[in-house]
Design a protein around this motif. Structure first.
Motif, PDB file in Angstrom:
ATOM      1  N   SER A  56       0.819  -1.204   0.000  1.00 23.12           N
ATOM      2  CA  SER A  56       0.000   0.000   0.000  1.00 23.12           C
ATOM      3  C   SER A  56       0.856   1.258   0.000  1.00 23.12           C
ATOM      4  CB  SER A  56      -0.933   0.000   1.211  1.00 23.12           C
ATOM      5  OG  SER A  56      -0.173  -0.049   2.420  1.00 23.12           O
ATOM      6  N   VAL A  57       1.956   1.253   0.774  1.00 26.41           N
ATOM      7  CA  VAL A  57       2.836   2.417   0.834  1.00 26.41           C
ATOM      8  C   VAL A  57       3.520   2.626  -0.505  1.00 26.41           C
ATOM      9  CG1 VAL A  57       4.897   3.377   1.914  1.00 26.41           C
ATOM     10  CG2 VAL A  57       3.171   2.245   3.314  1.00 26.41           C
ATOM     11  N   ILE A  58       3.989   1.542  -1.117  1.00 25.69           N
ATOM     12  CA  ILE A  58       4.626   1.647  -2.421  1.00 25.69           C
ATOM     13  C   ILE A  58       3.641   2.184  -3.453  1.00 25.69           C
ATOM     14  CG2 ILE A  58       5.676   0.319  -4.289  1.00 25.69           C
ATOM     15  CD1 ILE A  58       6.839  -1.536  -2.194  1.00 25.69           C
ATOM     16  N   GLN A  59       2.402   1.700  -3.407  1.00 26.64           N
ATOM     17  CA  GLN A  59       1.377   2.188  -4.316  1.00 26.64           C
ATOM     18  C   GLN A  59       1.093   3.659  -4.088  1.00 26.64           C
ATOM     19  OE1 GLN A  59       0.101   0.369  -6.712  1.00 26.64           O
ATOM     20  NE2 GLN A  59      -1.256   1.966  -7.505  1.00 26.64           N
ATOM     21  N   TRP A  60       1.070   4.079  -2.826  1.00 23.66           N
ATOM     22  CA  TRP A  60       0.823   5.489  -2.509  1.00 23.66           C
ATOM     23  C   TRP A  60       1.947   6.361  -3.036  1.00 23.66           C
ATOM     24  CZ3 TRP A  60       3.164   9.335   0.366  1.00 23.66           C
ATOM     25  CH2 TRP A  60       2.369  10.449   0.669  1.00 23.66           C
ATOM     26  N   GLN A  61       3.205   5.900  -2.843  1.00 24.33           N
ATOM     27  CA  GLN A  61       4.351   6.648  -3.349  1.00 24.33           C
ATOM     28  C   GLN A  61       4.316   6.757  -4.876  1.00 24.33           C
ATOM     29  OE1 GLN A  61       5.565   8.353  -0.579  1.00 24.33           O
ATOM     30  NE2 GLN A  61       7.556   7.991  -1.540  1.00 24.33           N
ATOM     31  N   GLU A  65       4.082  10.230  -7.046  1.00 23.85           N
ATOM     32  CA  GLU A  65       5.020  10.621  -8.101  1.00 23.85           C
ATOM     33  C   GLU A  65       4.300  10.838  -9.431  1.00 23.85           C
ATOM     34  OE1 GLU A  65       7.939   7.597  -8.213  1.00 23.85           O
ATOM     35  OE2 GLU A  65       8.842   8.111  -6.270  1.00 23.85           O
ATOM     36  N   ILE A  66       3.328   9.982  -9.721  1.00 18.20           N
ATOM     37  CA  ILE A  66       2.574  10.124 -10.962  1.00 18.20           C
ATOM     38  C   ILE A  66       1.766  11.414 -10.958  1.00 18.20           C
ATOM     39  CG2 ILE A  66       0.694   9.143 -12.343  1.00 18.20           C
ATOM     40  CD1 ILE A  66       1.728   6.375 -11.541  1.00 18.20           C
ATOM     41  N   LEU A  67       1.159  11.747  -9.801  1.00 15.50           N
ATOM     42  CA  LEU A  67       0.407  13.002  -9.707  1.00 15.50           C
ATOM     43  C   LEU A  67       1.324  14.204  -9.888  1.00 15.50           C
ATOM     44  CD1 LEU A  67      -2.180  12.481  -6.827  1.00 15.50           C
ATOM     45  CD2 LEU A  67      -2.649  12.902  -9.232  1.00 15.50           C
TER      46      LEU A  67
END
Length: 257
Positions: A56-61, A65-67
């Motif tokens: 979940s943390v990796i997905q949030w990061q 970055e994408i945003l």
């Protein structure tokens, strides 16, 4: 100088005042919510938070970055202060979508955007609305957000191509209009010259007719005078013939007597 950006339908976080810390390593900034006084001791950069490397943390990061890649932070200066405002990372709900629709309709009405035809105001507001939808989608699914980004970029490229085509068409039309006006002016000038020449020729024709009339009258008078003279000469000739005949007759009659 950068100016404060205007309000947008794309949701952003609260702006943050950024101050450069001269004692910190290059590129490190201190974010505060209000300006510091001159006596305040510079605060070192806060340590980087350590996250547990779970999914979940990796997905949030990755989404963060994408945003940041899709919507770079907005920056502007007010005096010597530099403000930064990042796009919001709060997921959008159904209520947010409804609120976005109401806000879009309100801004369209406030800015008096045209409902049909070409309208830069309407296009800008719909572009902001599309960016907000991309933001909400990207937070939940980065792949879907990137796909929508490709769609947005393709639409912008198409609009830019039409804009370039329109500008080139306007330039060509303007050039053709100038050439047409120039040609029209030349034709008008030529018509004016021909009309003046025609008037001159008419005057010359009238003068020649008058001269011809006078010449004809003079010739007629001379012809009549010549005819009268010929008649007189003929009559005189006849008289001379008659006299000659009489003289010859007298001469022939004398020997007989």
């Amino acid at each position: 100088m950068m100016h404060k950006p205007s309000d947008s339908l794309l949701k952003h976080d609260y702006p943050v005042l950024v101050k450069t810390n001269e004692n910190s390593p290059k590129g490190c900034f201190l974010s505060v919510s209000s300006p510091q006084s001159a006596d305040t001791v510079p605060v070192p950069c806060p340590p980087r938070p350590e996250f547990a490397f779970n999914k979940s943390v990796i997905q949030w990061q990755e989404n963060k970055e994408i945003l940041n890649m899709i919507f770079p932070p907005r920056q502007w200066a007010e005096g010597s202060d530099l403000w930064v405002q990042q796009v919001s990372r709060v997921p959008g709900s159904r209520a947010d979508v409804v609120q976005l629709k109401k806000l879009l309709d309100t801004k369209l009405q406030q800015k008096q955007a045209r409902q049909t035809g070409i309208c830069p105001i309407r296009r800008e507001l719909y572009a902001q609305c599309f960016d907000e939808i991309i933001r909400q989608v990207t937070i939940n699914c980065a792949e879907r957000g990137l796909l929508l980004l490709r769609v947005r970029d393709e639409i912008n490229m198409t609009i830019a191509a039409y804009h370039t085509l329109y500008e080139s068409s306007v330039a060509v039309g303007f050039r053709k209009a100038l050439q047409s006006e120039q040609r029209k002016y030349q034709l008008k000038q030529k018509i004016s010259d021909l009309e003046n020449e025609n008037e001159d020729l008419k005057i010359q024709l009238t003068d020649q007719k008058e001269k011809f009339g006078l010449t004809e009258k003079s010739k007629t008078k001379k012809r009549l005078a010549l005819c009268e003279e010929i008649q007189l000469l003929k009559k005189k000739n006849e008289d001379l013939k008659t006299q000659l005949v009489e003289i010859i007759a007298k001469q022939t009659q004398k020997p007989e007597t």
